[in-house]
Scaffold this active site. Structure first.
Site, PDB file in Angstrom:
ATOM      1  N   ASN A 159       0.798  -1.234   0.000  1.00  0.00           N
ATOM      2  CA  ASN A 159       0.000   0.000   0.000  1.00  0.00           C
ATOM      3  C   ASN A 159       0.830   1.283   0.000  1.00  0.00           C
ATOM      4  O   ASN A 159       0.564   2.197  -0.766  1.00  0.00           O
ATOM      5  CB  ASN A 159      -1.009  -0.021   1.145  1.00  0.00           C
ATOM      6  CG  ASN A 159      -0.355  -0.001   2.496  1.00  0.00           C
ATOM      7  OD1 ASN A 159       0.667  -0.646   2.706  1.00  0.00           O
ATOM      8  ND2 ASN A 159      -0.910   0.740   3.418  1.00  0.00           N
ATOM      9  N   GLU A 256       4.072  -4.745  12.374  1.00  0.00           N
ATOM     10  CA  GLU A 256       3.143  -3.617  12.174  1.00  0.00           C
ATOM     11  C   GLU A 256       1.992  -4.171  11.361  1.00  0.00           C
ATOM     12  O   GLU A 256       2.134  -4.418  10.165  1.00  0.00           O
ATOM     13  CB  GLU A 256       3.830  -2.491  11.391  1.00  0.00           C
ATOM     14  CG  GLU A 256       4.968  -1.830  12.126  1.00  0.00           C
ATOM     15  CD  GLU A 256       4.491  -0.914  13.235  1.00  0.00           C
ATOM     16  OE1 GLU A 256       3.264  -0.736  13.389  1.00  0.00           O
ATOM     17  OE2 GLU A 256       5.351  -0.386  13.950  1.00  0.00           O
ATOM     18  N   CYS A 291      -2.905   1.722   6.632  1.00  0.00           N
ATOM     19  CA  CYS A 291      -3.112   1.021   7.902  1.00  0.00           C
ATOM     20  C   CYS A 291      -3.738   1.954   8.923  1.00  0.00           C
ATOM     21  O   CYS A 291      -4.654   1.574   9.645  1.00  0.00           O
ATOM     22  CB  CYS A 291      -1.782   0.470   8.416  1.00  0.00           C
ATOM     23  SG  CYS A 291      -0.502   1.715   8.573  1.00  0.00           S
TER      24      CYS A 291
HETATM   25  P1  NAP Z   1       0.115  -9.229   3.537  1.00  0.00           P
HETATM   26  O1  NAP Z   1      -0.644 -10.075   2.613  1.00  0.00           O
HETATM   27  O2  NAP Z   1       0.192  -9.620   4.968  1.00  0.00           O
HETATM   28  O3  NAP Z   1       1.581  -9.078   2.919  1.00  0.00           O
HETATM   29  C1  NAP Z   1       2.547  -8.222   3.482  1.00  0.00           C
HETATM   30  C2  NAP Z   1       3.914  -8.603   2.981  1.00  0.00           C
HETATM   31  O4  NAP Z   1       4.259  -9.880   3.506  1.00  0.00           O
HETATM   32  C3  NAP Z   1       4.032  -8.735   1.459  1.00  0.00           C
HETATM   33  O5  NAP Z   1       5.301  -8.308   1.068  1.00  0.00           O
HETATM   34  C4  NAP Z   1       3.869 -10.217   1.259  1.00  0.00           C
HETATM   35  O6  NAP Z   1       4.441 -10.649   0.041  1.00  0.00           O
HETATM   36  C5  NAP Z   1       4.654 -10.721   2.450  1.00  0.00           C
HETATM   37  N1  NAP Z   1       4.408 -12.095   2.861  1.00  0.00           N
HETATM   38  C6  NAP Z   1       3.269 -12.821   2.783  1.00  0.00           C
HETATM   39  N2  NAP Z   1       3.485 -14.070   3.262  1.00  0.00           N
HETATM   40  C7  NAP Z   1       4.782 -14.131   3.651  1.00  0.00           C
HETATM   41  C8  NAP Z   1       5.617 -15.150   4.193  1.00  0.00           C
HETATM   42  N3  NAP Z   1       5.167 -16.375   4.463  1.00  0.00           N
HETATM   43  N4  NAP Z   1       6.905 -14.862   4.450  1.00  0.00           N
HETATM   44  C9  NAP Z   1       7.407 -13.632   4.175  1.00  0.00           C
HETATM   45  N5  NAP Z   1       6.677 -12.637   3.638  1.00  0.00           N
HETATM   46  C10 NAP Z   1       5.378 -12.880   3.388  1.00  0.00           C
HETATM   47  O7  NAP Z   1      -0.433  -7.745   3.556  1.00  0.00           O
HETATM   48  P2  NAP Z   1      -0.829  -6.852   2.302  1.00  0.00           P
HETATM   49  O8  NAP Z   1      -2.115  -7.354   1.765  1.00  0.00           O
HETATM   50  O9  NAP Z   1       0.329  -6.733   1.395  1.00  0.00           O
HETATM   51  O10 NAP Z   1      -1.001  -5.407   3.005  1.00  0.00           O
HETATM   52  C11 NAP Z   1      -2.175  -4.967   3.602  1.00  0.00           C
HETATM   53  C12 NAP Z   1      -2.135  -5.141   5.112  1.00  0.00           C
HETATM   54  O11 NAP Z   1      -0.980  -4.498   5.651  1.00  0.00           O
HETATM   55  C13 NAP Z   1      -3.299  -4.487   5.813  1.00  0.00           C
HETATM   56  O12 NAP Z   1      -3.782  -5.330   6.823  1.00  0.00           O
HETATM   57  C14 NAP Z   1      -2.702  -3.241   6.424  1.00  0.00           C
HETATM   58  O13 NAP Z   1      -3.377  -2.726   7.541  1.00  0.00           O
HETATM   59  C15 NAP Z   1      -1.351  -3.709   6.778  1.00  0.00           C
HETATM   60  N6  NAP Z   1      -0.460  -2.567   6.967  1.00  0.00           N
HETATM   61  C16 NAP Z   1      -0.010  -2.261   8.236  1.00  0.00           C
HETATM   62  C17 NAP Z   1       0.796  -1.161   8.435  1.00  0.00           C
HETATM   63  C18 NAP Z   1       1.296  -0.776   9.800  1.00  0.00           C
HETATM   64  O14 NAP Z   1       2.250  -0.007   9.888  1.00  0.00           O
HETATM   65  N7  NAP Z   1       0.703  -1.259  10.891  1.00  0.00           N
HETATM   66  C19 NAP Z   1       1.156  -0.374   7.343  1.00  0.00           C
HETATM   67  C20 NAP Z   1       0.675  -0.702   6.083  1.00  0.00           C
HETATM   68  C21 NAP Z   1      -0.129  -1.807   5.906  1.00  0.00           C
HETATM   69  P3  NAP Z   1       3.525 -11.054  -1.235  1.00  0.00           P
HETATM   70  O15 NAP Z   1       2.808  -9.834  -1.669  1.00  0.00           O
HETATM   71  O16 NAP Z   1       4.523 -11.529  -2.221  1.00  0.00           O
HETATM   72  O17 NAP Z   1       2.571 -12.120  -0.761  1.00  0.00           O
END
Ligand code: NAP
Ligand code: MG
Length: 494
Positions: A159, A256, A291
């Site tokens: 994002n 996070e 987020c």
């Molecule tokens: P996600 O599906 O959890 O993926 C996040 C990252 O983790 C991506 O780079 C993903 O790669 C990677 N990943 C997934 N499975 C993994 C594994 N087994 N080992 C290592 N890496 C892995 O989240 P998203 O859909 O990209 O992002 C949206 C979420 O992020 C929302 O819930 C949002 O609230 C949260 N977020 C939180 C913050 C904060 O600071 N608290 C900031 C921004 C976003 P791939 O894309 O290749 O699967």
């Protein structure tokens, strides 16, 4: 309609070299505004590349961690300059970012240029970081110092990938760690180009970059024996998985995770045009894919109609379309899966019978039908058990819920497994502070909400399922270090 058919191909960066994946594989990235348009190809790493990247980072550790904080700070300042010293390149990269991600050009430009400020800010902590604590007698003389944890795996979501790197990458570096960065497969091109610009300014192995799907490389990275700390930003579900995998090597994690941020509008809130603009952007900037976006709005019943009218006016004025057009104020969602999550929540709300207002202007209806678009949507007075209230939407939809007493508002806000950020809207500073102290959240904004209101000197992170540990601020640097006590008998050291 200007359509840019140029494509780019990005590489991995390992041990000071741009390189293809060992397998030679790449994968395509498409434009979410017009999903048939190819934007480029990213290198598709495999386990062999993970090994090369982690080993390179481990080999670079001794020399990098032996530098002084001031020496590492100077590298960060050089990176900060290098990232923004070519306005034409910056503009081209912002445009590519909009095409691969969907976010409007203005936001894309802000994200890739402001990262420099984060590097400068972190560099400014060098002096404070060099100060060790001392305990002088009786019995012992002790210096309490800190050392880098070792190689850090930095995982970022799609994002706001560059800004999120800005909350962990310069911090890891100044703390003395070498890193392996893994962006999301959904937004890899501009992240790869930007991380490459940073890595070029450092000794080989200090920053290494892996692009590709987590299905291929995720667990191999998290469980690689060279990794000594994991700093992950993403969903709650994957965060739990990260913590489990990290347990095998006893690796500390900073997580996070998602949020479902509540805002509370008290009876005395100042609700002028500027306030509605801040409130609107808090919920709908980046099509709500933030987020710390405002995701539930609780409004004192005496002000409810006024808030609905103010936000309806703001949303109605938005122009939804291709983010590369200067007239567009809101782009598509980043990917089809995310669009499906948001539209199914909106459909459930409609089915429940509450008012659902889908607002904004769509100049190009054919494009709207083709891309991953959703108009800014207000859900009025919903049942509190609807998914749009209970779950993280991560899209352009905001439920607005009336309350009658402050205690009820606090109860509603805290009645969630999430606890990332929150906001209180009132003219009464003392009342605001009393409420803020009762909110279960890592950050509370007063009369504002979201990234535009965030003080990056302050630690950032979540309560409950929104996370573990903190990024940003001085605390976000210490997060990458271990305490180290050095001690002698009294008189032997200090
Ligand atoms: P996600 O599906 O959890 O993926 C996040 C990252 O983790 C991506 O780079 C993903 O790669 C990677 N990943 C997934 N499975 C993994 C594994 N087994 N080992 C290592 N890496 C892995 O989240 P998203 O859909 O990209 O992002 C949206 C979420 O992020 C929302 O819930 C949002 O609230 C949260 N977020 C939180 C913050 C904060 O600071 N608290 C900031 C921004 C976003 P791939 O894309 O290749 O699967
Ligand atoms: Mg994902």
């Amino acid at each position: 309609m200007p359509i840019n058919h140029n494509t780019v191909t990005t590489q991995l960066y390992i041990n000071g070299q741009y390189q293809n994946a060992v397998s030679g594989d790449t994968y395509p990235q498409y434009n979410p505004a017009r999903p048939s348009e190819l934007v480029g190809y990213a290198a598709s790493a495999t386990v062999a590349d993970v090994d090369l990247a982690c080993n390179a980072a481990r080999d670079a550790m001794p020399a990098w961690s032996a530098l002084s904080y001031q020496e590492r700070a100077q590298y960060l300042l050089n990176i900060a300059d290098h990232l923004v010293n070519n306005p034409e390149e910056l503009q081209a990269r912002a445009r590519l970012f909009t095409r691969e991600h969907g976010k409007i050009l203005h936001e894309a430009h802000i994200e890739i240029s402001r990262i420099s400020d984060r590097f400068r800010q972190v560099a400014s902590y060098a002096e404070r970081l060099s100060q060790d604590e001392t305990l002088s007698g009786p019995h012992y003389d002790t210096i309490i110092t800190r050392q880098a944890r070792g190689v850090a795996a930095l995982v970022v979501p799609w994002n706001w990938p560059i800004s999120i790197l800005g909350a962990k990458l310069p911090q890891a570096l100044i703390a003395g760690n070498c890193v392996v960065v893994k962006p999301s497969k959904e937004s890899a091109l501009v992240t790869a180009l930007t991380v490459g610009l940073m890595a070029e300014m450092l000794p080989p192995g200090v920053i290494n970059l892996l692009t590709g799907s987590s299905a291929n490389i995720g667990d191999a990275l998290l469980s690689h024996p060279a990794i000594r700390t994991i700093n992950f930003t993403g969903s709650v579900a994957v965060g739990k998985h990260v913590m489990k995998v990290a347990a095998d090597n006893l690796v500390p994690v900073t997580l996070e995770l998602g949020g479902n941020d509540a805002g509370i509008v008290l009876a005395d809130a100042k609700l002028d045009d500027a306030a509605f603009k801040r409130m609107y952007l808090a919920a709908f900037m980046s099509s709500g894919q933030i987020c710390m976006a405002l995701k539930r709005l609780y409004v004192h019943r005496s002000r409810y109609d006024e808030v609905v009218t103010g936000l309806t006016q703001m949303a109605s004025a938005q122009v939804i379309g291709d983010g590369t057009l200067a007239t567009t104020t809101m782009g598509p969602l980043n990917n089809k899966k995310q669009l499906g999550i948001v539209t199914s929540m909106i459909a459930e709300a409609k089915q429940s019978g509450c008012d659902v207002l889908e607002l904004g202007q769509v100049p190009d209806t054919a494009l709207y039908a083709e891309g991953y678009f959703q108009k800014p949507t207000l859900v009025l007075n919903p049942d509190l058990n609807l998914r749009v209230v209970k779950e993280e939407q991560f899209g352009p939809v905001l439920p607005i819920i009336p309350f009658d007493s402050v205690d009820e508002a606090i109860h509603f806000a805290n009645d969630s497994e999430f606890g990332l950020c929150s906001s209180v809207w009132t003219e009464d500073r003392d009342q605001a502070l009393r409420l803020a102290r009762r909110l279960e959240a890592g950050y509370t904004y007063l009369n504002n909400h979201g990234p535009l209101a965030q003080d990056s000197r302050a630690p950032f992170g979540g309560h409950k399922h929104s996370g573990v540990g903190r990024n940003l601020g001085y605390e976000g640097i210490i997060e990458f270090q271990e305490m180290h006590s050095i001690s002698a008998s009294e008189g032997g050291l200090l």
